[in-house]
Design a protein around this motif. Structure first.
Motif, PDB file in Angstrom:
ATOM      1  N   GLY A   1       0.580  -0.989   0.071  1.00 41.56           N
ATOM      2  CA  GLY A   1       0.072   0.062  -0.021  1.00 41.56           C
ATOM      3  C   GLY A   1       0.838   1.208   0.078  1.00 41.56           C
ATOM      4  N   LEU A   2       0.399   2.516   0.236  1.00 35.87           N
ATOM      5  CA  LEU A   2       0.855   3.776   0.441  1.00 35.87           C
ATOM      6  C   LEU A   2       2.129   3.620   1.245  1.00 35.87           C
ATOM      7  CD1 LEU A   2       0.821   6.893   0.045  1.00 35.87           C
ATOM      8  CD2 LEU A   2      -0.725   6.990   2.102  1.00 35.87           C
ATOM      9  N   CYS A   3       3.342   4.027   0.839  1.00 34.46           N
ATOM     10  CA  CYS A   3       4.596   3.937   1.492  1.00 34.46           C
ATOM     11  C   CYS A   3       4.912   2.653   1.983  1.00 34.46           C
ATOM     12  CB  CYS A   3       4.413   4.716   2.840  1.00 34.46           C
ATOM     13  SG  CYS A   3       4.063   6.649   2.750  1.00 34.46           S
ATOM     14  N   GLY A   4       4.471   1.803   1.195  1.00 35.97           N
ATOM     15  CA  GLY A   4       5.078   0.275   1.046  1.00 35.97           C
ATOM     16  C   GLY A   4       6.122   0.009   0.152  1.00 35.97           C
ATOM     17  N   ILE A   5       6.426  -1.343  -0.158  1.00 39.22           N
ATOM     18  CA  ILE A   5       7.661  -1.659  -0.921  1.00 39.22           C
ATOM     19  C   ILE A   5       7.371  -0.755  -2.358  1.00 39.22           C
ATOM     20  CG2 ILE A   5       8.997  -3.207  -2.058  1.00 39.22           C
ATOM     21  CD1 ILE A   5       8.155  -5.214   0.472  1.00 39.22           C
ATOM     22  N   ASN A   6       8.678  -0.105  -2.767  1.00 39.82           N
ATOM     23  CA  ASN A   6       8.434   0.385  -4.129  1.00 39.82           C
ATOM     24  C   ASN A   6       7.572   1.512  -4.289  1.00 39.82           C
ATOM     25  OD1 ASN A   6      10.981  -0.846  -5.061  1.00 39.82           O
ATOM     26  ND2 ASN A   6       9.969  -2.464  -6.064  1.00 39.82           N
ATOM     27  N   CYS A   7       6.746   1.919  -3.108  1.00 34.90           N
ATOM     28  CA  CYS A   7       5.714   2.990  -3.532  1.00 34.90           C
ATOM     29  C   CYS A   7       6.516   4.310  -3.429  1.00 34.90           C
ATOM     30  CB  CYS A   7       4.836   2.766  -2.321  1.00 34.90           C
ATOM     31  SG  CYS A   7       3.563   4.444  -2.555  1.00 34.90           S
ATOM     32  N   ARG A   8       6.137   5.240  -4.501  1.00 34.59           N
ATOM     33  CA  ARG A   8       6.628   6.572  -4.529  1.00 34.59           C
ATOM     34  C   ARG A   8       5.941   7.592  -4.070  1.00 34.59           C
ATOM     35  NH1 ARG A   8       7.957   7.909  -9.843  1.00 34.59           N
ATOM     36  NH2 ARG A   8       6.777   6.279 -10.760  1.00 34.59           N
TER      37      ARG A   8
END
Length: 415
Positions: free
Chosen positions: A122-129
């Motif tokens: 989800g938001l601010c998870g792995i690879n989230c920009r």
């Protein structure tokens, strides 16, 4: 100190360098990858059993870490402003499940229930920009209107074709990432070959494959209208891997595509012929640039393997005799008017002879080109009723058999 602790220190220092504004992402990632690889780390294994290359792990860890720290800062800013609402930013080509909620305003609870804050995907998870900022209702103004977001989603749903597949904006960036990953793996393969001291041609073809990947990457990016992100490719700090322009021009696309298969094929011939097989580089050039010689090479290898020819006869001699027959015999007419059109593999075996025939276990002498020529021009023709597809031309030195319908040289025997 456990190696994992060193790794964590590399990443923590990198995150702080970026947040402080002293360094950019790419410079920091290159530094961390160099530190990791210099210490002997090539792959990172997780407790789950999943494994990733060091450069991939470094980039993912740093980007994710920066995003999570930024989120913590914005949470504190929201507390100071006395608001429980946040606006999530927007970026192009977001993954489909993130595209649905990016660019909008949410309560703190909705950041978790709608955007998946706190989860790996989800938001601010792995690879989230994505980043979210404090939003004060009645005071703050949205950065992105619903109408604008709807228009962007429409544009990004449009597709472009690549190799028969229609790709939307997200799929285009994923294909680009896939290409970059493949090139980093190929760079690793080249360096691995060099360190292991494998055949120079194997190294060269691996370099050419990498160059072909670069060429395709450039073509794809241009067609999709995407900026090339070569820093993702070079972040492994492996230096120059591509071959020289002159070397690359010697290898066709087909040669590069079939490289692994051709290497296996050559090894099979090498096991039969030994040094007479030549080098792998010579084999590749012959296969793709001299098809007739390649077919003769296969025929010669088969003849040697079956014992019809001695390996001592040599492929060079075999090819010279084949060419001499093509030049001196093929095209002539026999005493009966048959036009010679070609030669069989068996015919050439008989021309050369062998020290031990696999059928008789006795030596079998060859026949000279001059004696064959004389037999076809002046020999006594003989046809057997039971074998109308063979005409024998007989002299006191040899017997030459020809197919009267095709003009192909069948075989020859000394007398």
């Amino acid at each position: 100190m456990p190696f994992a602790t060193y790794y964590q220190r590399y990443v923590d220092t990198a995150i702080m360098d970026i947040i402080s504004g002293g360094f950019d992402y790419n410079s920091v990632i290159r530094r961390v990858v160099t530190q990791m690889t210099n210490s002997g780390l090539r792959f990172v294994d997780y407790a789950t059993g999943y494994s990733s290359r060091a450069d991939v792990v470094a980039r993912r860890s740093i980007l994710t870490g920066v995003a999570q720290i930024t989120a913590e800062v914005n949470e504190r800013n929201a507390e100071e402003l006395g608001t429980d609402y946040f606006e999530v930013d927007w970026h192009p080509a977001a993954r489909p499940d993130h595209q649905a909620w990016q660019g909008k305003v949410y309560s703190r609870e909705e950041l978790h229930s709608v955007c998946g804050l706190g989860s790996k995907t989800g938001l601010c998870g792995i690879n989230c920009r994505h980043v979210y900022y404090p939003f004060v209702p009645g005071v703050s103004e949205r950065m992105y209107t619903d109408e604008w977001l709807e228009e962007q989603n429409r544009k990004e749903a449009e597709t472009k074709e690549w190799h028969g597949k229609k790709l939307n904006a997200y799929e285009q960036t994923q294909q680009q990432r896939k290409m970059e990953t493949a090139m980093r793996a190929q760079r690793e393969k080249v360096r691995g070959f060099q360190e292991a001291g494998v055949d120079n041609d194997e190294i060269t073809i691996a370099k050419c494959k990498y160059q072909a990947q670069l060429d395709e990457y450039k073509q794809f990016s241009k067609k999709m209208g995407l900026p090339e992100q070569r820093e993702r490719i070079y972040q492994d700090m492996r230096g120059r891997v591509a071959p020289s322009k002159e070397t690359y021009q010697k290898y066709t696309k087909e040669m590069i595509r079939n490289a692994d298969r051709d290497s296996k094929e050559f090894k099979k011939y090498k096991n039969i012929l030994g040094d007479d097989a030549g080098s792998l580089a010579q084999f590749r050039q012959m296969k793709y640039n001299k098809p007739e010689k390649y077919e003769s090479f296969k025929n010669y290898t088969e003849s040697v393997n079956k014992g019809m020819l001695s390996p001592l006869s040599g492929f060079g001699n075999y090819w010279r005799l084949r060419e001499k027959i093509e030049n001196d015999i093929v095209g002539m007419r026999t005493v009966t008017g048959i036009k010679i059109s070609g030669q069989s593999k068996h015919f050439l075996e008989r021309v050369i002879g062998t020290k031990e025939d696999p059928k008789t276990r006795r030596p079998r002498s060859g026949v000279s080109i001059e004696d064959i020529h004389d037999a076809l021009l002046h020999g006594e023709p003989r046809i057997r009723e039971r074998d109308p597809n063979s005409v024998k031309f007989i002299t006191d030195k040899c017997i030459v058999s020809v197919n009267p319908r095709t003009g192909n040289l069948i075989q020859c025997n000394p007398r």
